[in-house]
Design a protein around this motif. Structure first.
Motif, PDB file in Angstrom:
ATOM      1  N   VAL A 199       0.860  -1.182   0.000  1.00 43.87           N
ATOM      2  CA  VAL A 199       0.000   0.000   0.000  1.00 43.87           C
ATOM      3  C   VAL A 199       0.894   1.229   0.000  1.00 43.87           C
ATOM      4  CG1 VAL A 199      -1.841   1.241   1.181  1.00 43.87           C
ATOM      5  CG2 VAL A 199      -1.765  -1.264   1.273  1.00 43.87           C
ATOM      6  N   ILE A 200       0.739   2.068  -1.003  1.00 41.70           N
ATOM      7  CA  ILE A 200       1.571   3.259  -1.138  1.00 41.70           C
ATOM      8  C   ILE A 200       0.684   4.495  -1.043  1.00 41.70           C
ATOM      9  CG2 ILE A 200       3.183   4.516  -2.628  1.00 41.70           C
ATOM     10  CD1 ILE A 200       3.903   1.816  -3.906  1.00 41.70           C
ATOM     11  N   GLY A 201       0.964   5.356  -0.066  1.00 43.30           N
ATOM     12  CA  GLY A 201       0.243   6.618   0.054  1.00 43.30           C
ATOM     13  C   GLY A 201      -0.665   6.741   1.251  1.00 43.30           C
ATOM     14  N   GLU A 202      -0.956   5.630   1.953  1.00 45.44           N
ATOM     15  CA  GLU A 202      -1.785   5.692   3.153  1.00 45.44           C
ATOM     16  C   GLU A 202      -1.314   4.654   4.152  1.00 45.44           C
ATOM     17  OE1 GLU A 202      -5.822   4.895   1.864  1.00 45.44           O
ATOM     18  OE2 GLU A 202      -5.646   2.788   2.430  1.00 45.44           O
ATOM     19  N   ASP A 203      -1.805   4.771   5.413  1.00 43.78           N
ATOM     20  CA  ASP A 203      -1.396   3.843   6.455  1.00 43.78           C
ATOM     21  C   ASP A 203      -2.473   2.793   6.705  1.00 43.78           C
ATOM     22  OD1 ASP A 203      -3.331   5.107   8.000  1.00 43.78           O
ATOM     23  OD2 ASP A 203      -1.901   6.223   9.216  1.00 43.78           O
ATOM     24  N   ALA A 204      -2.284   2.023   7.771  1.00 42.73           N
ATOM     25  CA  ALA A 204      -3.166   0.882   8.028  1.00 42.73           C
ATOM     26  C   ALA A 204      -4.578   1.276   8.417  1.00 42.73           C
ATOM     27  CB  ALA A 204      -2.551  -0.006   9.121  1.00 42.73           C
ATOM     28  N   VAL A 205      -4.779   2.520   8.868  1.00 41.14           N
ATOM     29  CA  VAL A 205      -6.134   2.965   9.218  1.00 41.14           C
ATOM     30  C   VAL A 205      -6.743   3.837   8.118  1.00 41.14           C
ATOM     31  CG1 VAL A 205      -5.733   2.770  11.694  1.00 41.14           C
ATOM     32  CG2 VAL A 205      -5.255   4.946  10.532  1.00 41.14           C
ATOM     33  N   GLY A 206      -6.099   3.861   6.955  1.00 37.72           N
ATOM     34  CA  GLY A 206      -6.635   4.599   5.828  1.00 37.72           C
ATOM     35  C   GLY A 206      -6.338   6.076   5.826  1.00 37.72           C
ATOM     36  N   SER A 207      -5.368   6.517   6.639  1.00 33.28           N
ATOM     37  CA  SER A 207      -4.993   7.925   6.655  1.00 33.28           C
ATOM     38  C   SER A 207      -4.089   8.210   5.453  1.00 33.28           C
ATOM     39  CB  SER A 207      -4.274   8.268   7.962  1.00 33.28           C
ATOM     40  OG  SER A 207      -3.840   9.599   7.975  1.00 33.28           O
ATOM     41  N   MET A 208      -4.585   8.981   4.506  1.00 28.65           N
ATOM     42  CA  MET A 208      -3.881   9.265   3.259  1.00 28.65           C
ATOM     43  C   MET A 208      -2.967  10.476   3.441  1.00 28.65           C
ATOM     44  SD  MET A 208      -5.650  10.461  -0.315  1.00 28.65           S
ATOM     45  CE  MET A 208      -6.740   9.050  -0.381  1.00 28.65           C
ATOM     46  N   THR A 209      -1.693  10.330   3.055  1.00 27.22           N
ATOM     47  CA  THR A 209      -0.769  11.458   3.145  1.00 27.22           C
ATOM     48  C   THR A 209      -0.211  11.873   1.788  1.00 27.22           C
ATOM     49  OG1 THR A 209       1.143  10.030   3.565  1.00 27.22           O
ATOM     50  CG2 THR A 209      -0.077  10.834   5.487  1.00 27.22           C
ATOM     51  N   ALA A 210      -0.333  11.039   0.779  1.00 28.77           N
ATOM     52  CA  ALA A 210       0.187  11.391  -0.542  1.00 28.77           C
ATOM     53  C   ALA A 210      -0.717  12.416  -1.204  1.00 28.77           C
ATOM     54  CB  ALA A 210       0.312  10.148  -1.410  1.00 28.77           C
ATOM     55  N   GLY A 211      -0.120  13.427  -1.813  1.00 26.02           N
ATOM     56  CA  GLY A 211      -0.871  14.427  -2.562  1.00 26.02           C
ATOM     57  C   GLY A 211      -1.106  13.935  -3.979  1.00 26.02           C
ATOM     58  N   ALA A 212      -0.591  14.656  -4.959  1.00 26.60           N
ATOM     59  CA  ALA A 212      -0.685  14.206  -6.344  1.00 26.60           C
ATOM     60  C   ALA A 212       0.300  13.061  -6.554  1.00 26.60           C
ATOM     61  CB  ALA A 212      -0.388  15.352  -7.296  1.00 26.60           C
ATOM     62  N   MET A 213      -0.195  11.917  -7.004  1.00 22.25           N
ATOM     63  CA  MET A 213       0.632  10.722  -7.210  1.00 22.25           C
ATOM     64  C   MET A 213       0.719  10.424  -8.702  1.00 22.25           C
ATOM     65  SD  MET A 213       2.220   7.997  -5.696  1.00 22.25           S
ATOM     66  CE  MET A 213       1.451   7.657  -4.093  1.00 22.25           C
ATOM     67  N   THR A 214       1.952  10.291  -9.212  1.00 24.74           N
ATOM     68  CA  THR A 214       2.159   9.844 -10.585  1.00 24.74           C
ATOM     69  C   THR A 214       2.761   8.450 -10.554  1.00 24.74           C
ATOM     70  OG1 THR A 214       4.352  10.868 -10.691  1.00 24.74           O
ATOM     71  CG2 THR A 214       2.479  12.178 -11.465  1.00 24.74           C
ATOM     72  N   VAL A 215       2.370   7.642 -11.528  1.00 19.26           N
ATOM     73  CA  VAL A 215       2.821   6.253 -11.596  1.00 19.26           C
ATOM     74  C   VAL A 215       3.339   5.986 -13.006  1.00 19.26           C
ATOM     75  CG1 VAL A 215       2.186   3.830 -11.287  1.00 19.26           C
ATOM     76  CG2 VAL A 215       1.040   5.598  -9.931  1.00 19.26           C
ATOM     77  N   GLY A 216       4.574   5.474 -13.095  1.00 15.14           N
ATOM     78  CA  GLY A 216       5.117   5.047 -14.374  1.00 15.14           C
ATOM     79  C   GLY A 216       5.679   6.150 -15.241  1.00 15.14           C
ATOM     80  N   SER A 217       5.846   7.348 -14.716  1.00 17.78           N
ATOM     81  CA  SER A 217       6.311   8.453 -15.559  1.00 17.78           C
ATOM     82  C   SER A 217       7.748   8.270 -16.017  1.00 17.78           C
ATOM     83  CB  SER A 217       6.170   9.788 -14.816  1.00 17.78           C
ATOM     84  OG  SER A 217       6.978   9.812 -13.654  1.00 17.78           O
ATOM     85  N   ALA A 218       8.567   7.556 -15.217  1.00 16.14           N
ATOM     86  CA  ALA A 218       9.965   7.341 -15.584  1.00 16.14           C
ATOM     87  C   ALA A 218      10.267   5.898 -15.975  1.00 16.14           C
ATOM     88  CB  ALA A 218      10.883   7.756 -14.432  1.00 16.14           C
ATOM     89  N   SER A 219       9.516   4.939 -15.420  1.00 14.60           N
ATOM     90  CA  SER A 219       9.806   3.526 -15.711  1.00 14.60           C
ATOM     91  C   SER A 219       8.566   2.682 -15.487  1.00 14.60           C
ATOM     92  CB  SER A 219      10.944   3.017 -14.824  1.00 14.60           C
ATOM     93  OG  SER A 219      10.547   3.023 -13.460  1.00 14.60           O
ATOM     94  N   PRO A 220       8.471   1.524 -16.150  1.00 16.74           N
ATOM     95  CA  PRO A 220       7.352   0.623 -15.899  1.00 16.74           C
ATOM     96  C   PRO A 220       7.401   0.078 -14.480  1.00 16.74           C
ATOM     97  CG  PRO A 220       8.673  -0.109 -17.789  1.00 16.74           C
ATOM     98  CD  PRO A 220       9.411   0.982 -17.131  1.00 16.74           C
ATOM     99  N   ILE A 221       6.238  -0.302 -13.960  1.00  7.70           N
ATOM    100  CA  ILE A 221       6.153  -0.934 -12.651  1.00  7.70           C
ATOM    101  C   ILE A 221       5.456  -2.279 -12.817  1.00  7.70           C
ATOM    102  CG2 ILE A 221       5.126  -0.824 -10.346  1.00  7.70           C
ATOM    103  CD1 ILE A 221       7.484   1.031 -10.666  1.00  7.70           C
ATOM    104  N   ASN A 222       6.169  -3.343 -12.459  1.00  5.21           N
ATOM    105  CA  ASN A 222       5.618  -4.698 -12.485  1.00  5.21           C
ATOM    106  C   ASN A 222       5.660  -5.245 -11.067  1.00  5.21           C
ATOM    107  OD1 ASN A 222       4.982  -7.378 -12.788  1.00  5.21           O
ATOM    108  ND2 ASN A 222       6.309  -7.717 -14.554  1.00  5.21           N
ATOM    109  N   MET A 223       4.491  -5.458 -10.485  1.00 11.30           N
ATOM    110  CA  MET A 223       4.409  -5.910  -9.100  1.00 11.30           C
ATOM    111  C   MET A 223       4.626  -7.411  -8.955  1.00 11.30           C
ATOM    112  SD  MET A 223       3.910  -3.147  -7.422  1.00 11.30           S
ATOM    113  CE  MET A 223       3.630  -3.896  -5.817  1.00 11.30           C
ATOM    114  N   GLY A 224       4.804  -8.123 -10.042  1.00 16.86           N
ATOM    115  CA  GLY A 224       4.890  -9.581  -9.946  1.00 16.86           C
ATOM    116  C   GLY A 224       3.574 -10.144  -9.446  1.00 16.86           C
TER     117      GLY A 224
END
Length: 454
Positions: A199-224
């Motif tokens: 989980v990226i951007g929030e904690d275990a109780v759902g408290s979100m701290t990430a603002g604007a999130m970009t994904v893949g702008s520099a490289s692919p992401i493969n989570m397996g």
């Protein structure tokens, strides 16, 4: 008090029972201070909020947990082990520089580390263990995980999630990008596949701290095989694909979840946000695709928009599920683009939609810029005000709801009508635009079933 501000020398405290660093109020608490190393060993360690641990390095060894939550803690490195039950928790608000984690060996409970600056996990160090069934939470301004480090949990039982999030709410972040808070593919690879979910951007109780999130702008992401949740004020996947053979969830606050000129692909995909856009922008060089071998769910209090390109021929928007397609939104629109082969498509089987206002399919002005809503099983569509199918001006730019089974429409706010083909209420089809069972027009009352709430 043990030690003094600015004083050096190693300090070691060992107890057969527990170590309790107590506080009775602001400024009224235990303090341990050294510029060098501090070692605490006990059955369990607890710390009141107004106590202070100030050390160059801190090492703890416990059987039943270390809860170090002091509001004045400051240290540069932390190493810990816990061999039975309980959590390992460290709050390090006084260090706005870098906190370096050594190995944190946890038998069963959670590991939580929060620091005001950057966080580094050094080469060869492990957080968690193969017996740990709790969660790992790392909260910092930036996270840097060495390629030979590892984050581990057991393969079964408990929760076994890894939470990675910025310390300050509203911080711009990225995955496979270039933000100050960025999680790279190499860092994802350090997370054991035993972990239930990253989980990226929030904690275990759902408290979100990430603002604007970009994904893949520099490289692919493969989570397996790892499941992934990305949570932020807004989430934009662009530039490079985001893939997993597990599940992917993208969720935003009031902002948009956007898939722009790239592919999101997983076993199951969930998109939740203030709005959901699957459409190539003018700068895109590839189509916008959301693909799942299983189910796709889209939820928004606003609009879900699937659109073909108006800038580059051959680029389209597509949402395609091998299983069910489930949509709950105020409005849903599928709109073909203005250039050759720029359709907008959604598919699944069955297709279940609950739409507060309108479902709109509109062909574009480009050739073959059609709008298609397809199911390889039943359609179950609940629509607040209207379902509109409108052909575009381009050749082959039809708008179609199509299945091999049946189409069920429920209009809870209407007593009749509610569906339109090329602007005519109650029409089933005109040319290639309309409601189709296979290649043939649907039959009202048989394969096109309408129901009304009023």
């Amino acid at each position: 008090r043990i030690g003094a501000t600015g004083s050096g020398g190693n300090i070691s405290v060992t107890a057969v029972g527990n170590i309790a660093l107590n506080s009775t109020g602001l400024g009224l608490g235990t303090s341990i201070r050294t510029t060098d190393g501090l070692t605490l060993q006990a059955n369990a360690i607890t710390q009141g909020p107004d106590t202070t641990i100030a050390a160059g390095s801190l090492t703890t060894s416990t059987a039943n947990g270390a809860n170090l939550v002091g509001n004045n803690n400051v240290m540069s490195s932390f190493t810990a082990s816990n061999v039975t039950t309980g959590n390992i928790t460290l709050n390090n608000p006084g260090n706005t520089g870098t906190l370096t984690l050594g190995t944190i060996s946890q038998n069963a409970g959670n590991v939580t580390v929060q620091t005001a600056g950057g966080l580094v996990i050094g080469a060869g160090n492990t957080i968690g263990s193969t017996t740990m069934t709790g969660d790992i939470t790392l909260r910092a301004d930036a996270i840097d995980i060495a390629s030979t480090a590892s984050l581990q949990t057991a393969a079964a039982g408990g929760t076994r999630n890894v939470y990675l999030l910025p310390n300050i709410p509203g911080t711009a972040a990225s995955v496979g990008g270039s933000a100050g808070f960025d999680i790279s593919q190499a860092e994802i690879n350090t997370i054991s596949t035993n972990v239930n979910r990253v989980v990226i951007g929030e904690d275990a109780v759902g408290s979100m701290t990430a603002g604007a999130m970009t994904v893949g702008s520099a490289s692919p992401i493969n989570m397996g095989t790892r499941n992934l949740t990305i949570s932020a004020d807004s989430v934009t996947v662009s530039g490079n694909p985001l893939t997993s053979s597990g599940d992917i969830t993208l969720k935003s606050g009031a902002g948009l979840v956007t898939v722009d000129g790239t592919t999101v692909q997983a076993a199951n995909v969930t998109l939740t946000g203030g709005g959901v856009n699957v459409a190539p922008s003018p700068a895109a060089t590839a189509s916008s695709l959301v693909l799942a071998t299983g189910n796709i769910s889209i939820t928004s209090p606003g609009s879900a928009v699937i659109r073909g390109s108006n800038s580059v021929a051959g680029l389209f928007g597509r949402v395609s599920a091998g299983g069910s397609l489930n949509v709950n939104a105020a409005n849903v629109s599928l709109t073909g683009g203005s250039l050759l082969n720029t359709p907008a498509e959604m598919a699944g089987g069955p297709v279940n939609m609950t739409i507060g206002n309108e479902l709109t399919l509109m062909g574009g002005s480009g050739k073959d810029a059609h709008a298609l809503l397809f199911s390889n099983a039943d359609f179950n569509l609940t629509i607040g005000t209207a379902l509109r199918l409108d052909a575009g001006t381009g050749l082959g730019a039809w708008a179609k709801v199509q299945t091999s089974s049946k189409i069920e429409l429920f209009f809870p706010n209407l007593s009749s009508g509610g569906f339109f083909v090329n602007g005519v209420e109650g029409r089933i089809r005109q040319g290639m635009t309309g409601f189709f069972i296979g290649s043939k027009p649907a039959k009202l009352g048989t394969t096109l079933i309408t129901d009304y709430g009023l």
